[in-house]
Design an enzyme around this catalytic site. Sequence first.
Site, PDB file in Angstrom:
ATOM      1  N   LYS A   4       0.484   9.369   1.114  1.00  0.00           N
ATOM      2  CA  LYS A   4      -0.398  10.062   2.064  1.00  0.00           C
ATOM      3  C   LYS A   4       0.339  11.245   2.711  1.00  0.00           C
ATOM      4  O   LYS A   4       1.179  11.862   2.071  1.00  0.00           O
ATOM      5  CB  LYS A   4      -0.959   9.078   3.092  1.00  0.00           C
ATOM      6  CG  LYS A   4      -1.630   7.884   2.415  1.00  0.00           C
ATOM      7  CD  LYS A   4      -2.423   7.022   3.348  1.00  0.00           C
ATOM      8  CE  LYS A   4      -3.019   5.849   2.577  1.00  0.00           C
ATOM      9  NZ  LYS A   4      -3.842   4.977   3.399  1.00  0.00           N
TER      10      LYS A   4
ATOM     11  N   SER B 107      -3.880  -2.821   2.694  1.00  0.00           N
ATOM     12  CA  SER B 107      -2.920  -3.679   3.379  1.00  0.00           C
ATOM     13  C   SER B 107      -2.212  -4.678   2.464  1.00  0.00           C
ATOM     14  O   SER B 107      -1.942  -5.804   2.863  1.00  0.00           O
ATOM     15  CB  SER B 107      -3.585  -4.399   4.561  1.00  0.00           C
ATOM     16  OG  SER B 107      -4.055  -3.447   5.506  1.00  0.00           O
TER      17      SER B 107
ATOM     18  N   GLY C 149      -4.975   0.272   5.835  1.00  0.00           N
ATOM     19  CA  GLY C 149      -4.168   0.618   7.001  1.00  0.00           C
ATOM     20  C   GLY C 149      -4.485  -0.216   8.232  1.00  0.00           C
ATOM     21  O   GLY C 149      -4.072   0.120   9.336  1.00  0.00           O
TER      22      GLY C 149
ATOM     23  N   GLU D 270     -10.105   7.884   2.392  1.00  0.00           N
ATOM     24  CA  GLU D 270      -9.857   8.930   3.398  1.00  0.00           C
ATOM     25  C   GLU D 270     -10.473  10.259   2.966  1.00  0.00           C
ATOM     26  O   GLU D 270     -10.927  11.042   3.808  1.00  0.00           O
ATOM     27  CB  GLU D 270      -8.345   9.035   3.669  1.00  0.00           C
ATOM     28  CG  GLU D 270      -7.873   7.857   4.510  1.00  0.00           C
ATOM     29  CD  GLU D 270      -6.486   7.336   4.190  1.00  0.00           C
ATOM     30  OE1 GLU D 270      -5.669   8.069   3.616  1.00  0.00           O
ATOM     31  OE2 GLU D 270      -6.216   6.156   4.525  1.00  0.00           O
TER      32      GLU D 270
ATOM     33  N   ASN E  58       0.858   5.312  -2.585  1.00  0.00           N
ATOM     34  CA  ASN E  58       0.164   6.479  -2.045  1.00  0.00           C
ATOM     35  C   ASN E  58       0.854   6.844  -0.737  1.00  0.00           C
ATOM     36  O   ASN E  58       0.653   6.185   0.280  1.00  0.00           O
ATOM     37  CB  ASN E  58      -1.313   6.110  -1.821  1.00  0.00           C
ATOM     38  CG  ASN E  58      -2.103   7.216  -1.154  1.00  0.00           C
ATOM     39  OD1 ASN E  58      -1.596   8.324  -0.986  1.00  0.00           O
ATOM     40  ND2 ASN E  58      -3.333   6.910  -0.775  1.00  0.00           N
TER      41      ASN E  58
ATOM     42  N   GLU F 148     -10.760  -0.586  -3.098  1.00  0.00           N
ATOM     43  CA  GLU F 148     -10.141  -0.524  -1.782  1.00  0.00           C
ATOM     44  C   GLU F 148     -11.209  -0.681  -0.711  1.00  0.00           C
ATOM     45  O   GLU F 148     -11.870   0.310  -0.341  1.00  0.00           O
ATOM     46  CB  GLU F 148      -9.448   0.823  -1.594  1.00  0.00           C
ATOM     47  CG  GLU F 148      -8.333   1.064  -2.572  1.00  0.00           C
ATOM     48  CD  GLU F 148      -7.272   1.979  -1.968  1.00  0.00           C
ATOM     49  OE1 GLU F 148      -6.133   1.516  -1.801  1.00  0.00           O
ATOM     50  OE2 GLU F 148      -7.588   3.117  -1.621  1.00  0.00           O
TER      51      GLU F 148
ATOM     52  N   HIS G 270     -10.341   8.624  -2.837  1.00  0.00           N
ATOM     53  CA  HIS G 270      -9.748   7.707  -1.848  1.00  0.00           C
ATOM     54  C   HIS G 270     -10.655   7.660  -0.616  1.00  0.00           C
ATOM     55  O   HIS G 270     -11.291   8.664  -0.271  1.00  0.00           O
ATOM     56  CB  HIS G 270      -8.349   8.194  -1.462  1.00  0.00           C
ATOM     57  CG  HIS G 270      -7.632   7.204  -0.594  1.00  0.00           C
ATOM     58  ND1 HIS G 270      -7.836   7.158   0.763  1.00  0.00           N
ATOM     59  CD2 HIS G 270      -6.771   6.208  -0.890  1.00  0.00           C
ATOM     60  CE1 HIS G 270      -7.107   6.165   1.259  1.00  0.00           C
ATOM     61  NE2 HIS G 270      -6.449   5.579   0.285  1.00  0.00           N
TER      62      HIS G 270
HETATM   63  P1  PGA Z   1      -2.570   0.623   3.022  1.00  0.00           P
HETATM   64  O1  PGA Z   1      -3.280   1.832   2.242  1.00  0.00           O
HETATM   65  O2  PGA Z   1      -1.745  -0.118   1.984  1.00  0.00           O
HETATM   66  O3  PGA Z   1      -1.715   1.281   4.063  1.00  0.00           O
HETATM   67  O4  PGA Z   1      -3.639  -0.218   3.599  1.00  0.00           O
HETATM   68  C1  PGA Z   1      -3.828   1.649   0.976  1.00  0.00           C
HETATM   69  C2  PGA Z   1      -4.438   2.933   0.501  1.00  0.00           C
HETATM   70  O5  PGA Z   1      -4.945   3.699   1.323  1.00  0.00           O
HETATM   71  O6  PGA Z   1      -4.435   3.227  -0.704  1.00  0.00           O
END
Ligand code: PGA
Length: 253
Positions: free
Chosen positions: A13, A215, A176, A100, A11, A170, A98
Amino acid sequence: MTKRIPLVAGNWKLNGSRASIQALLAGIKTGLQNNAAAGELVVCPPFVYLNEIAQQLQGSNIIVGAQDVSEQAEGAFTGEVAAAMLAEVGCRYVIIGHSERRHVYGESDQLTAQKFVATQHAKLIPILCVGETLAEREQGITEKVIAQQLDAALQVSTIKAFVNAVIAYEPVWAIGTGKTASPEQAQAVHAFIRQRLTQHDAVIAAAVRIIYGGSVKANNAKEIFSQPDIDGGLIGGASLQAKDFLDIYYAAG
Ligand code: PGA
């Protein structure tokens, strides 16, 4: 036991430029040249690059996905992108719900469920993200939150829809942040998700892929993916470096 094909999706982003994305893709392609892994590798670039990337990757074993989609099919919805448009330019997967989208843009379980339906209507495969916040985990309501998120999708479609869907667990507190769920914590929630789907249909539940995100890095992927109900990963930060992303991909194979 049902054999599930591992899936690792990057992803990207809101990152990259045409130049940096080309460099990233070139790195991934080179690293995949002798790909003996059995899994599926998906990249999810920002919308504007999907068309050209999908064209470039035709005939390769890199699959293209989108990061989001409109719940609407067409009409006066400024700024939105419909599932049929994503299908037309060559996407196969769409990330929906997601954290976010849910937490920064306030998207509800219901809206996410509508996106789930819209995605499948266009014959695309939704990667339905579910996950609890830190506060919810600390209150001991992780399973309740995840059940609500799953049930919203089940209510607007049926369990049959999960034949062509992927679920991504997640935990919001792990995205993140550099904090991963421990393999045991992740496995417990994955098993819960599978068990909840089993109540509707045991065969479909055994076959659905449930991937973990939050992460995941090259140095922790193997341990996480070795859990029995974890079928790959949804990778944010580490998917922006070809080598890291491929190391994670191979850890799932
Ligand atoms: P990250 O993001 O690996 O940077 O923690 C995962 C995601 O948002 O799908």
